[in-house]
Motif scaffolding. Structure first.
Motif, PDB file in Angstrom:
ATOM      1  N   ASP A   2      -1.529  -4.761   2.412  1.00 28.38           N
ATOM      2  CA  ASP A   2      -0.154  -5.261   2.343  1.00 28.38           C
ATOM      3  C   ASP A   2       0.781  -4.533   3.310  1.00 28.38           C
ATOM      4  OD1 ASP A   2      -0.083  -2.801   1.084  1.00 28.38           O
ATOM      5  OD2 ASP A   2       1.217  -3.457  -0.562  1.00 28.38           O
ATOM      6  N   LEU A   3       0.223  -3.832   4.303  1.00 35.80           N
ATOM      7  CA  LEU A   3       1.072  -3.107   5.242  1.00 35.80           C
ATOM      8  C   LEU A   3       2.072  -4.022   5.961  1.00 35.80           C
ATOM      9  CD1 LEU A   3       1.805  -0.400   6.506  1.00 35.80           C
ATOM     10  CD2 LEU A   3       0.052  -0.816   8.251  1.00 35.80           C
ATOM     11  N   PRO A   4       1.696  -5.232   6.399  1.00 35.06           N
ATOM     12  CA  PRO A   4       2.705  -6.097   7.036  1.00 35.06           C
ATOM     13  C   PRO A   4       3.907  -6.372   6.134  1.00 35.06           C
ATOM     14  CG  PRO A   4       0.510  -6.934   7.468  1.00 35.06           C
ATOM     15  CD  PRO A   4       0.351  -5.840   6.454  1.00 35.06           C
ATOM     16  N   GLU A   5       3.657  -6.597   4.852  1.00 35.56           N
ATOM     17  CA  GLU A   5       4.769  -6.841   3.925  1.00 35.56           C
ATOM     18  C   GLU A   5       5.621  -5.582   3.754  1.00 35.56           C
ATOM     19  OE1 GLU A   5       1.952  -9.905   3.729  1.00 35.56           O
ATOM     20  OE2 GLU A   5       1.596  -7.773   3.324  1.00 35.56           O
ATOM     21  N   ARG A   6       4.983  -4.417   3.713  1.00 40.91           N
ATOM     22  CA  ARG A   6       5.739  -3.164   3.597  1.00 40.91           C
ATOM     23  C   ARG A   6       6.624  -2.959   4.830  1.00 40.91           C
ATOM     24  NH1 ARG A   6       1.576   1.512   1.384  1.00 40.91           N
ATOM     25  NH2 ARG A   6       0.438   0.253  -0.147  1.00 40.91           N
TER      26      ARG A   6
END
Length: 333
Positions: free
Chosen positions: A250-254
């Motif tokens: 979920d790094l892109p969302e973070r």
């Protein structure tokens, strides 16, 4: 850290360390904020370029925003020619990556046996660049800065919050305590390499897009740019996984959430505005080169790096009026 002046050996933990003096090498936005805060707990010497040093001597240091502070002239020592460092000196190296090897060459000649250099840079190559320039072993400690800061003028910066993350080491606990006493939020990371890769992903999204579009961080969080942001993250994540440091799914969302809440101007946009070299070759350019070396693909990072280089070159070139050729005349009948 091998010096007993810095680290104890009981259970691998660090004893109380008394830093006698702090030197801030680099008076940009980050150096200005850290210098102003550390000056409340230790004597601080700020090393700046000659013109900036003269301005800071006249006006002192001013930090707006979170942790606002104003230090009168004389509250910190300001110089462009640092002297050899005394005992138990912490040198915060706050210059950008293009200047880091030269900083290593300059500072190595001034270092005492127990001088500790805190390297606060983006990218993954900071320590290698610094020690390569130094040409000899030095005591180094790495840190990641998540502070949103913008330089308004020499010695004057705006801070939007954030803090430091230290690489866990025998002396990191004591250094973290020093920063917290100076009201700089500071933690230690047990997995610093993974944290570096995460920060690289953030930088590879925010810096080139804001620099190319001339907008603030929050302005790149648009639906049209979502595929670009996610492709950049995916290319960085592939390299991180290859290096043994897989990143969260979920790094892109973070990253979207963090940038969407940030009204800062990125450091790369600030560099372009001031005509300074950018760090693009150490961020997206690094990703593109490393991917090619490993037989992986990073076309989006490579494209963003090329666009930033082109914008840098265009900004540096003198403006020329172009003479447009007159349309061809029809032959007379």
């Amino acid at each position: 850290m091998p010096s007993s002046r810095w680290a104890g050996s009981t259970g691998g933990a660090c004893r109380q360390v008394t830093v006698q003096q702090v030197v801030i090498f680099g008076a940009g936005a980050l150096g200005t904020v850290l210098g102003a805060r550390l000056a409340t707990v230790r004597p601080v010497a700020l090393v700046a370029r000659p013109a900036a040093a003269r301005a800071i001597r006249r006006r002192g240091l001013v930090v707006h925003g979170e942790g606002a502070a104003r230090l009168d002239p004389g509250a910190v020592t300001v110089t462009h020619r640092p002297r050899p460092f005394g005992p138990r000196c912490l040198v915060v190296v706050a210059v950008k990556l293009p200047d880091l090897a030269a900083a290593g060459r300059s500072l190595a000649a001034l270092a005492a046996e127990d001088t500790c250099f805190l390297l606060v840079q983006n990218g993954l190559e900071g320590r290698e660049l610094f020690l390569g320039g130094a040409g000899r072993p030095l005591l180094t400690q790495r840190a990641i800065a998540s502070m949103g800061a913008e330089l308004l003028a020499p010695g004057e910066a705006v801070c939007a919050g954030g803090g430091l993350t230290l690489e866990r080491s025998p002396c990191s606990a004591a250094l973290a305590l020093l920063f917290r006493k100076a009201h700089v939020p500071c933690t230690e990371s047990p997995d610093f390499e993974r944290a570096l890769w995460k920060k690289l992903a953030v930088n590879c999204v925010a810096n080139p897009l804001t620099a190319i579009l001339d907008v603030r961080n929050c302005d790149v969080i648009t639906p049209d740019l979502a595929p670009v942001r996610r492709a950049v993250c995916a290319e960085v994540a592939a390299l991180a996984a290859h290096a043994g440091h897989p990143l969260p799914e979920d790094l892109p969302e973070r990253i979207d959430a963090a940038l969407g809440a940030s009204s800062n101007r990125s450091s790369m946009l600030q560099d372009l505005t001031r005509g300074r070299p950018t760090e693009i070759d150490y961020l997206n350019g690094f990703v593109a080169r490393r991917a090619e070396e490993l037989g992986l693909a990073a076309p989006v990072n490579a494209t963003l790096a090329a666009l930033v280089r082109a914008r840098t070159a265009a900004a540096a070139a003198p403006y020329r009026l172009r003479r447009w050729a007159a349309p061809p005349q029809r032959p007379a009948r």
